[in-house]
Design a protein around this motif. Sequence first.
Motif, PDB file in Angstrom:
ATOM      1  N   ASP A  54       0.822  -1.211   0.000  1.00 54.43           N
ATOM      2  CA  ASP A  54       0.000   0.000   0.000  1.00 54.43           C
ATOM      3  C   ASP A  54       0.859   1.266   0.000  1.00 54.43           C
ATOM      4  O   ASP A  54       0.581   2.226  -0.740  1.00 54.43           O
ATOM      5  CB  ASP A  54      -0.929   0.008   1.216  1.00 54.43           C
ATOM      6  N   ILE A  55       1.902   1.285   0.831  1.00 53.89           N
ATOM      7  CA  ILE A  55       2.766   2.464   0.912  1.00 53.89           C
ATOM      8  C   ILE A  55       3.481   2.693  -0.419  1.00 53.89           C
ATOM      9  O   ILE A  55       3.595   3.829  -0.897  1.00 53.89           O
ATOM     10  CB  ILE A  55       3.776   2.319   2.069  1.00 53.89           C
ATOM     11  N   ALA A  56       3.956   1.601  -1.030  1.00 50.66           N
ATOM     12  CA  ALA A  56       4.649   1.726  -2.319  1.00 50.66           C
ATOM     13  C   ALA A  56       3.720   2.295  -3.386  1.00 50.66           C
ATOM     14  O   ALA A  56       4.120   3.157  -4.185  1.00 50.66           O
ATOM     15  CB  ALA A  56       5.193   0.368  -2.749  1.00 50.66           C
ATOM     16  N   ARG A  57       2.471   1.816  -3.417  1.00 53.29           N
ATOM     17  CA  ARG A  57       1.527   2.304  -4.423  1.00 53.29           C
ATOM     18  C   ARG A  57       1.165   3.768  -4.178  1.00 53.29           C
ATOM     19  O   ARG A  57       1.056   4.549  -5.121  1.00 53.29           O
ATOM     20  CB  ARG A  57       0.267   1.435  -4.401  1.00 53.29           C
ATOM     21  N   LEU A  58       0.988   4.140  -2.905  1.00 52.64           N
ATOM     22  CA  LEU A  58       0.680   5.532  -2.584  1.00 52.64           C
ATOM     23  C   LEU A  58       1.840   6.458  -2.942  1.00 52.64           C
ATOM     24  O   LEU A  58       1.636   7.559  -3.463  1.00 52.64           O
ATOM     25  CB  LEU A  58       0.353   5.656  -1.088  1.00 52.64           C
ATOM     26  N   ARG A  59       3.039   5.997  -2.665  1.00 58.18           N
ATOM     27  CA  ARG A  59       4.219   6.810  -2.984  1.00 58.18           C
ATOM     28  C   ARG A  59       4.350   6.979  -4.491  1.00 58.18           C
ATOM     29  O   ARG A  59       4.652   8.073  -4.986  1.00 58.18           O
ATOM     30  CB  ARG A  59       5.469   6.171  -2.383  1.00 58.18           C
ATOM     31  N   LEU A  76       8.522   9.941   2.812  1.00 56.88           N
ATOM     32  CA  LEU A  76       9.203   9.848   4.096  1.00 56.88           C
ATOM     33  C   LEU A  76       9.839   8.467   4.263  1.00 56.88           C
ATOM     34  O   LEU A  76       9.387   7.483   3.661  1.00 56.88           O
ATOM     35  CB  LEU A  76       8.246  10.145   5.245  1.00 56.88           C
ATOM     36  N   PRO A  77      10.891   8.359   5.097  1.00 54.36           N
ATOM     37  CA  PRO A  77      11.585   7.077   5.255  1.00 54.36           C
ATOM     38  C   PRO A  77      10.675   6.014   5.870  1.00 54.36           C
ATOM     39  O   PRO A  77       9.840   6.317   6.742  1.00 54.36           O
ATOM     40  CB  PRO A  77      12.742   7.412   6.208  1.00 54.36           C
ATOM     41  N   VAL A  78      10.848   4.789   5.417  1.00 53.72           N
ATOM     42  CA  VAL A  78      10.114   3.635   5.950  1.00 53.72           C
ATOM     43  C   VAL A  78      11.143   2.634   6.466  1.00 53.72           C
ATOM     44  O   VAL A  78      12.107   2.299   5.759  1.00 53.72           O
ATOM     45  CB  VAL A  78       9.236   2.973   4.868  1.00 53.72           C
ATOM     46  N   THR A  97      13.880   0.534   4.521  1.00 55.63           N
ATOM     47  CA  THR A  97      15.209   0.239   5.062  1.00 55.63           C
ATOM     48  C   THR A  97      15.057  -0.923   6.026  1.00 55.63           C
ATOM     49  O   THR A  97      14.218  -0.881   6.937  1.00 55.63           O
ATOM     50  CB  THR A  97      15.783   1.462   5.805  1.00 55.63           C
ATOM     51  N   LEU A  98      15.839  -1.965   5.827  1.00 55.24           N
ATOM     52  CA  LEU A  98      15.713  -3.180   6.636  1.00 55.24           C
ATOM     53  C   LEU A  98      16.550  -3.048   7.899  1.00 55.24           C
ATOM     54  O   LEU A  98      17.748  -2.779   7.840  1.00 55.24           O
ATOM     55  CB  LEU A  98      16.140  -4.399   5.824  1.00 55.24           C
ATOM     56  N   PRO A 154       9.785  13.140  10.358  1.00 56.41           N
ATOM     57  CA  PRO A 154       8.759  12.144  10.044  1.00 56.41           C
ATOM     58  C   PRO A 154       9.335  10.849   9.464  1.00 56.41           C
ATOM     59  O   PRO A 154      10.292  10.887   8.700  1.00 56.41           O
ATOM     60  CB  PRO A 154       7.888  12.848   9.010  1.00 56.41           C
ATOM     61  N   MET A 155       8.715   9.739   9.867  1.00 53.26           N
ATOM     62  CA  MET A 155       9.111   8.430   9.354  1.00 53.26           C
ATOM     63  C   MET A 155       8.035   7.414   9.739  1.00 53.26           C
ATOM     64  O   MET A 155       7.164   7.688  10.570  1.00 53.26           O
ATOM     65  CB  MET A 155      10.474   7.997   9.920  1.00 53.26           C
ATOM     66  N   ILE A 156       8.103   6.248   9.111  1.00 49.42           N
ATOM     67  CA  ILE A 156       7.201   5.135   9.416  1.00 49.42           C
ATOM     68  C   ILE A 156       8.053   3.968   9.887  1.00 49.42           C
ATOM     69  O   ILE A 156       9.023   3.585   9.217  1.00 49.42           O
ATOM     70  CB  ILE A 156       6.379   4.710   8.183  1.00 49.42           C
ATOM     71  N   ILE A 157       7.692   3.385  11.048  1.00 45.21           N
ATOM     72  CA  ILE A 157       8.390   2.213  11.564  1.00 45.21           C
ATOM     73  C   ILE A 157       7.394   1.057  11.595  1.00 45.21           C
ATOM     74  O   ILE A 157       6.403   1.096  12.337  1.00 45.21           O
ATOM     75  CB  ILE A 157       8.961   2.446  12.972  1.00 45.21           C
ATOM     76  N   LEU A 158       7.624   0.039  10.786  1.00 47.10           N
ATOM     77  CA  LEU A 158       6.839  -1.202  10.819  1.00 47.10           C
ATOM     78  C   LEU A 158       7.602  -2.202  11.672  1.00 47.10           C
ATOM     79  O   LEU A 158       8.753  -2.523  11.368  1.00 47.10           O
ATOM     80  CB  LEU A 158       6.640  -1.773   9.418  1.00 47.10           C
ATOM     81  N   SER A 159       6.968  -2.704  12.718  1.00 48.97           N
ATOM     82  CA  SER A 159       7.680  -3.598  13.622  1.00 48.97           C
ATOM     83  C   SER A 159       6.701  -4.572  14.269  1.00 48.97           C
ATOM     84  O   SER A 159       5.549  -4.219  14.563  1.00 48.97           O
ATOM     85  CB  SER A 159       8.408  -2.777  14.700  1.00 48.97           C
TER      86      SER A 159
END
Length: 461
Positions: free
Chosen positions: A258-263, A271-273, A309-310, A326-331
């Motif tokens: 979803d984030i990739a498609r929105l970007r 913003l960094p992911v 970023t892994l 600003p950034m997004i952290i998936l965890s």
Amino acid sequence: MPDAPPTLRFLGAADTVTGSRYLVEAGGRRILVDCGLFQGYKKLRERNRADFPVDPASIDCVLLTHAHLDHSGYIPALVRDGFRGEVLCTPATRDLCELLLPDSGHLLEEEARYALRKGYSKHATPIPLYTEEDARASLRHIRTRPFDAAFEVGPGIRARFLHAGHILGAAQIHLEVQGIRLHFSGDLGRPHDPLMRAPAPLPACDVLVCESTYGNRVHPAMDPEQELAPVIRRVAARGGTIVVPAFAVGRAQALMLDIARLRQKGEIPPLPVFLNSPMAIDATELYRRHHDEHCVPETECSGMYGIATLVRTVEESIALNRRRGPMIILSASGMATGGRVLHHIAAFAPEPHNAILLSGYQAAGTRGAALAGGATSLRMFGREVPIRAEVVQLQSLSGHADAAELVAWMGAQRDAPAITYLTHGEPDAADALRLRVRHTLDRACRVPEHMERVALAAGSR
């Protein structure tokens, strides 16, 4: 007794949305369908510490619907305590179990060590439910079977895996037990999921055991991207960080899509992911490997995984807490029950310009459910952490079929089962679905009790 009718016993997921375990006994054999951990409320988690209801050594085999821990996470304890049979599942589920089970053992050990060091356990020496070594030992029992091919699990007992959607490798399980057709939905995915292929149709059966996670809800008719975009724009505009407790398998990959498609469409700022979960990183590679199980074109699949970023090391994870948005952290984990995401919540939740984005179902008794319910503080690491960040519960990002989709899936099979048992749902959700099935489909349907045993018979109510 050899002449006794086959029985089904509900050892878990009968009064809750967790701890999936069903015991089929027929012809002197014991088949366990799923072997999950209880999660959420303490009284449920304590079931993990109780002796297994039957001697693990007496179980002939385990059939596994999928790799999520509420379906697979007790396997290491079962093997440690005497189970010697095979755990049968699809190839992708096997691959995911190789990631999830050792990670679960590692986290259990880590939590016990942390509790000892900080002194917040009521036990003088906290002991993990099982260890990483236990988990790795249990992997030697896993064997695979392909989708849509029948196989024997004992005299007069045949099984078949059918696609369930939901996550990679997820299966429905169809059992033929002494002429009785018994079907387990497993966790059923959505018919129009943007990532996973649709669940296979329900085959004709005498007894159906169906999940009811969203039995009292209908998902909004909303594109997940359009629900996600305004949240990202809003938080980014105020310089905030978005912390996303995300299930490492399934939800993390869907969010990256979803984030990739929105970007790409320019609907959110670049913003960094950060994908801060070694398990989610490895699971993402499995989604690439098992490309035939989902519906994203291969070129887009590769592109969406390149947006983040892994973050693998503990040091890198700690450094994220010192960085500001600003950034997004998936965890992980998705319900904030453990893992690195707890440290991110502790770091970012006290500041109101940040946000915590809940991206999936939050079982009762979990920290995620507390956040969704408006908690102003969370107890973590032996202290109260204030929650001043914005908390957003996304409604459109779900890997489970909703009430209408479940009833449509059942109703498409004109040969109605003699009885439908609704499990894997909170009591209100399961009962709401029971009423919906009876009123919409006019079928015999009930919600079983924990530890209840029922006789199996063909064509009888």
